[in-house]
Design a protein around this motif. Structure first.
Motif, PDB file in Angstrom:
ATOM      1  N   MET A  97       0.829  -1.182   0.000  1.00 38.21           N
ATOM      2  CA  MET A  97       0.000   0.000   0.000  1.00 38.21           C
ATOM      3  C   MET A  97       0.875   1.249   0.000  1.00 38.21           C
ATOM      4  SD  MET A  97      -2.860   1.223   2.718  1.00 38.21           S
ATOM      5  CE  MET A  97      -2.446   2.807   3.379  1.00 38.21           C
ATOM      6  N   VAL A  98       0.437   2.233  -0.750  1.00 37.45           N
ATOM      7  CA  VAL A  98       1.156   3.503  -0.847  1.00 37.45           C
ATOM      8  C   VAL A  98       0.384   4.555  -0.070  1.00 37.45           C
ATOM      9  CG1 VAL A  98       1.869   5.324  -2.438  1.00 37.45           C
ATOM     10  CG2 VAL A  98       2.165   2.920  -3.085  1.00 37.45           C
ATOM     11  N   ASP A  99       1.072   5.256   0.834  1.00 40.17           N
ATOM     12  CA  ASP A  99       0.445   6.365   1.539  1.00 40.17           C
ATOM     13  C   ASP A  99       0.993   7.683   0.983  1.00 40.17           C
ATOM     14  OD1 ASP A  99       2.997   6.671   2.670  1.00 40.17           O
ATOM     15  OD2 ASP A  99       2.391   5.946   4.631  1.00 40.17           O
ATOM     16  N   LEU A 100       0.395   8.781   1.435  1.00 39.19           N
ATOM     17  CA  LEU A 100       0.793  10.085   0.914  1.00 39.19           C
ATOM     18  C   LEU A 100       2.274  10.362   1.163  1.00 39.19           C
ATOM     19  CD1 LEU A 100       0.324  12.827  -0.401  1.00 39.19           C
ATOM     20  CD2 LEU A 100      -0.538  13.662   1.801  1.00 39.19           C
ATOM     21  N   GLU A 101       2.795   9.981   2.307  1.00 47.12           N
ATOM     22  CA  GLU A 101       4.199  10.266   2.608  1.00 47.12           C
ATOM     23  C   GLU A 101       5.133   9.537   1.641  1.00 47.12           C
ATOM     24  OE1 GLU A 101       7.241  12.345   4.124  1.00 47.12           O
ATOM     25  OE2 GLU A 101       5.114  12.704   4.389  1.00 47.12           O
ATOM     26  N   TYR A 102       4.849   8.257   1.368  1.00 42.42           N
ATOM     27  CA  TYR A 102       5.666   7.517   0.395  1.00 42.42           C
ATOM     28  C   TYR A 102       5.547   8.168  -0.988  1.00 42.42           C
ATOM     29  CZ  TYR A 102       7.553   3.839  -2.525  1.00 42.42           C
ATOM     30  OH  TYR A 102       8.306   3.147  -3.434  1.00 42.42           O
ATOM     31  N   PHE A 103       4.333   8.500  -1.378  1.00 41.63           N
ATOM     32  CA  PHE A 103       4.075   9.167  -2.661  1.00 41.63           C
ATOM     33  C   PHE A 103       4.907  10.444  -2.744  1.00 41.63           C
ATOM     34  CE2 PHE A 103       0.140  10.378  -5.485  1.00 41.63           C
ATOM     35  CZ  PHE A 103       0.961  10.962  -6.437  1.00 41.63           C
ATOM     36  N   THR A 148      -4.024   8.453 -15.882  1.00 40.43           N
ATOM     37  CA  THR A 148      -4.285   7.125 -15.344  1.00 40.43           C
ATOM     38  C   THR A 148      -4.437   7.191 -13.831  1.00 40.43           C
ATOM     39  OG1 THR A 148      -2.906   6.229 -17.116  1.00 40.43           O
ATOM     40  CG2 THR A 148      -3.378   4.762 -15.251  1.00 40.43           C
ATOM     41  N   LEU A 149      -5.508   6.617 -13.318  1.00 40.33           N
ATOM     42  CA  LEU A 149      -5.717   6.554 -11.875  1.00 40.33           C
ATOM     43  C   LEU A 149      -5.074   5.294 -11.316  1.00 40.33           C
ATOM     44  CD1 LEU A 149      -9.428   7.723 -11.674  1.00 40.33           C
ATOM     45  CD2 LEU A 149      -7.380   9.021 -11.078  1.00 40.33           C
ATOM     46  N   VAL A 150      -4.570   5.426 -10.087  1.00 41.44           N
ATOM     47  CA  VAL A 150      -3.936   4.304  -9.398  1.00 41.44           C
ATOM     48  C   VAL A 150      -4.591   4.167  -8.027  1.00 41.44           C
ATOM     49  CG1 VAL A 150      -1.774   3.314  -8.577  1.00 41.44           C
ATOM     50  CG2 VAL A 150      -1.754   4.882 -10.542  1.00 41.44           C
ATOM     51  N   GLU A 151      -5.089   2.991  -7.729  1.00 39.63           N
ATOM     52  CA  GLU A 151      -5.706   2.682  -6.440  1.00 39.63           C
ATOM     53  C   GLU A 151      -4.579   2.425  -5.435  1.00 39.63           C
ATOM     54  OE1 GLU A 151      -8.496   2.435  -3.888  1.00 39.63           O
ATOM     55  OE2 GLU A 151      -9.323   2.180  -5.891  1.00 39.63           O
ATOM     56  N   LEU A 152      -4.289   3.429  -4.593  1.00 37.10           N
ATOM     57  CA  LEU A 152      -3.101   3.378  -3.745  1.00 37.10           C
ATOM     58  C   LEU A 152      -3.171   2.318  -2.643  1.00 37.10           C
ATOM     59  CD1 LEU A 152      -2.273   7.169  -3.519  1.00 37.10           C
ATOM     60  CD2 LEU A 152      -1.226   5.431  -4.983  1.00 37.10           C
ATOM     61  N   LYS A 153      -4.354   1.946  -2.216  1.00 35.13           N
ATOM     62  CA  LYS A 153      -4.428   0.921  -1.165  1.00 35.13           C
ATOM     63  C   LYS A 153      -4.176  -0.480  -1.714  1.00 35.13           C
ATOM     64  CE  LYS A 153      -9.428   0.515  -1.274  1.00 35.13           C
ATOM     65  NZ  LYS A 153     -10.535   1.373  -0.965  1.00 35.13           N
ATOM     66  N   LYS A 154      -4.177  -0.643  -3.031  1.00 35.53           N
ATOM     67  CA  LYS A 154      -3.963  -1.955  -3.643  1.00 35.53           C
ATOM     68  C   LYS A 154      -2.597  -2.112  -4.317  1.00 35.53           C
ATOM     69  CE  LYS A 154      -8.806  -2.807  -4.918  1.00 35.53           C
ATOM     70  NZ  LYS A 154      -9.680  -3.062  -6.072  1.00 35.53           N
ATOM     71  N   VAL A 155      -1.994  -1.019  -4.743  1.00 37.29           N
ATOM     72  CA  VAL A 155      -0.775  -1.104  -5.548  1.00 37.29           C
ATOM     73  C   VAL A 155       0.448  -1.401  -4.678  1.00 37.29           C
ATOM     74  CG1 VAL A 155      -0.221   1.379  -5.503  1.00 37.29           C
ATOM     75  CG2 VAL A 155       0.465  -0.011  -7.482  1.00 37.29           C
ATOM     76  N   ARG A 156       1.325  -2.244  -5.189  1.00 43.92           N
ATOM     77  CA  ARG A 156       2.604  -2.492  -4.518  1.00 43.92           C
ATOM     78  C   ARG A 156       3.497  -1.264  -4.663  1.00 43.92           C
ATOM     79  NH1 ARG A 156       3.418  -7.092  -8.122  1.00 43.92           N
ATOM     80  NH2 ARG A 156       5.328  -5.943  -8.590  1.00 43.92           N
ATOM     81  N   LYS A 157       4.303  -1.006  -3.660  1.00 44.15           N
ATOM     82  CA  LYS A 157       5.168   0.177  -3.689  1.00 44.15           C
ATOM     83  C   LYS A 157       6.117   0.161  -4.878  1.00 44.15           C
ATOM     84  CE  LYS A 157       5.081   1.511   1.143  1.00 44.15           C
ATOM     85  NZ  LYS A 157       5.857   1.715   2.362  1.00 44.15           N
TER      86      LYS A 157
END
Length: 111
Positions: A1-7, A78-87
């Motif tokens: 999962m990607v959070d805002l801080e990682y992004f 392109t939209l990315v579902e951040l709770k599903k995508v691998r880092k």
């Protein structure tokens, strides 16, 4: 999962990149050109990909990567579902968005 801080950290690790609000949401830009935005309510990212890159990422899993509806999506948004995508996969997609925007911006500058 990607959070805002990682992004944020990953996006800002690219040269000549900054963060500014765009219609009240964080956007990440190369020399003023947006390559990614963060949608906090939806926990999505929007990445500006080439059509080829969009096709590749969307074919991996269309519940994680999917074109924005309408004309923007047909241009690579392109939209990315951040709770599903691998880092690691998100990092790769973000890198492609960054590269695409830098190439367009630098080509335009060098004419």
């Amino acid at each position: 999962m990607v959070d805002l801080e990682y992004f944020r950290v990953t996006a800002l690790s690219h040269a000549d990149t900054d963060e500014k609000l765009h219609h009240s949401i964080p956007s990440f830009r190369y020399k003023g050109k947006i390559f990614a935005t963060y949608w906090p309510k939806e926990n999505w990212a929007m990445l500006k990909l080439s059509l080829v890159d969009q096709s590749v990422f969307c074919s991996f899993d269309p519940t994680i990567f999917f074109p924005v509806q309408g004309a923007w999506g047909k241009q690579g948004a392109t939209l990315v579902e951040l709770k599903k995508v691998r880092k690691d996969m998100f990092k790769d997609a973000l890198e492609q968005a960054y590269i695409g925007v830098t190439q367009k911006a630098d080509k335009k500058k060098n004419g």
